[in-house]
Design a protein around this motif. Structure first.
Motif, mmCIF file in Angstrom:
data_model
loop_
_atom_site.group_PDB
_atom_site.id
_atom_site.type_symbol
_atom_site.label_atom_id
_atom_site.label_comp_id
_atom_site.label_asym_id
_atom_site.label_seq_id
_atom_site.Cartn_x
_atom_site.Cartn_y
_atom_site.Cartn_z
ATOM 1 N N TYR A 28 38.285 39.149 57.171
ATOM 2 C CA TYR A 28 39.463 39.931 56.782
ATOM 3 C C TYR A 28 39.049 40.775 55.578
ATOM 4 N N ILE A 29 39.264 42.081 55.645
ATOM 5 C CA ILE A 29 38.813 43.010 54.608
ATOM 6 C C ILE A 29 39.979 43.869 54.149
ATOM 7 N N GLN A 30 40.211 43.898 52.854
ATOM 8 C CA GLN A 30 41.306 44.704 52.303
ATOM 9 C C GLN A 30 40.943 45.162 50.902
ATOM 10 N N THR A 31 41.350 46.377 50.563
ATOM 11 C CA THR A 31 41.190 46.858 49.196
ATOM 12 C C THR A 31 42.452 46.532 48.414
ATOM 13 N N GLU A 65 39.847 47.161 44.419
ATOM 14 C CA GLU A 65 38.696 46.285 44.611
ATOM 15 C C GLU A 65 38.671 45.742 46.030
ATOM 16 N N LEU A 66 37.471 45.645 46.580
ATOM 17 C CA LEU A 66 37.303 45.116 47.926
ATOM 18 C C LEU A 66 37.524 43.612 47.915
ATOM 19 N N HIS A 67 38.402 43.160 48.799
ATOM 20 C CA HIS A 67 38.697 41.734 48.918
ATOM 21 C C HIS A 67 38.301 41.283 50.321
ATOM 22 N N VAL A 68 37.517 40.220 50.397
ATOM 23 C CA VAL A 68 37.002 39.739 51.675
ATOM 24 C C VAL A 68 37.331 38.248 51.838
#
Length: 198
Positions: free
Chosen positions: A130-133, A137-140
């Motif tokens: 799951y990838i979200q900014t 900041e990039l959150h994984v």
């Protein structure tokens, strides 16, 4: 096919779930959930027994999907109840565990995840993050899946649009988180069901 079954939530199973996937504030009725046993093959081609809990309206869908994945030797590392990980989504994902029901909110929101209804399934989550900014900041999720955020590369357990896993879920009316625009959830398939989550 032997090895694939659907059952109601027994008292013994419910004891495993209480306080973990089935939290005190859970609004999904126990009687709406079903316990599935499925077979799957890992990357080495070994047959494994898996178990998951989902909503009753998708139970037959998931049995058919997992049966066809098994028949095609589609690799899935493990399918264990998230309760074996104390209902901790991050821990379950970090171990590449597939799961469905878990009463929780969507990350960084107050909205219930479709996992809360048992209408979402995560497949090989370590390799399909799951990838979200968030706030620039990039959150994984899971955190140890950062090496698999570059979807131009190839690796085992990777889900891609048009592959067998994608096609089977799509045929059964599920949508894929890899098609989302605001974020990407490559492990995630979910179904909208009027009267339940829609």
């Amino acid at each position: 096919m032997e090895g694939f079954s659907i059952e109601n939530i027994s008292d013994e199973l419910f004891d495993r779930m209480k306080g973990k996937s089935f939290k005190e504030n859970c609004t999904t009725p126990r009687e709406d959930l079903r316990y599935l046993r499925v077979l799957h093959k890992n990357l080495e081609g070994e047959t494994k027994c898996g178990e998951l809990v989902c909503h009753k309206v998708v139970a037959e869908d998931l049995i058919d999907i997992f049966r066809k994945l098994y028949e095609a030797s589609y690799p899935i590392e493990q399918i264990r109840l998230i309760d074996d990980f104390d209902g901790d989504d991050e821990l379950s994902m970090s171990k590449n565990n597939c799961s469905s029901f878990n009463f929780r909110k969507i990350s960084f929101t107050d909205l219930l995840s479709n996992h809360s209804y048992g209408l979402a399934v995560d497949i090989n989550p370590l390799y399909n993050p799951y990838i979200q900014t968030v706030n620039g900041e990039l959150h994984v999720e899971p955190a140890n899946s950062v090496p698999y955020t570059d979807r131009s590369k190839a690796w085992p357990y990777k889900i891609e649009r048009g592959d067998l896993c994608f096609r089977l879920f799509e045929e059964h009316g599920f949508t894929w988180g890899g098609d989302w625009t605001e974020s990407k959830d490559y492990q995630h398939f979910e179904k909208e069901v009027p009267g339940v989550n829609a």
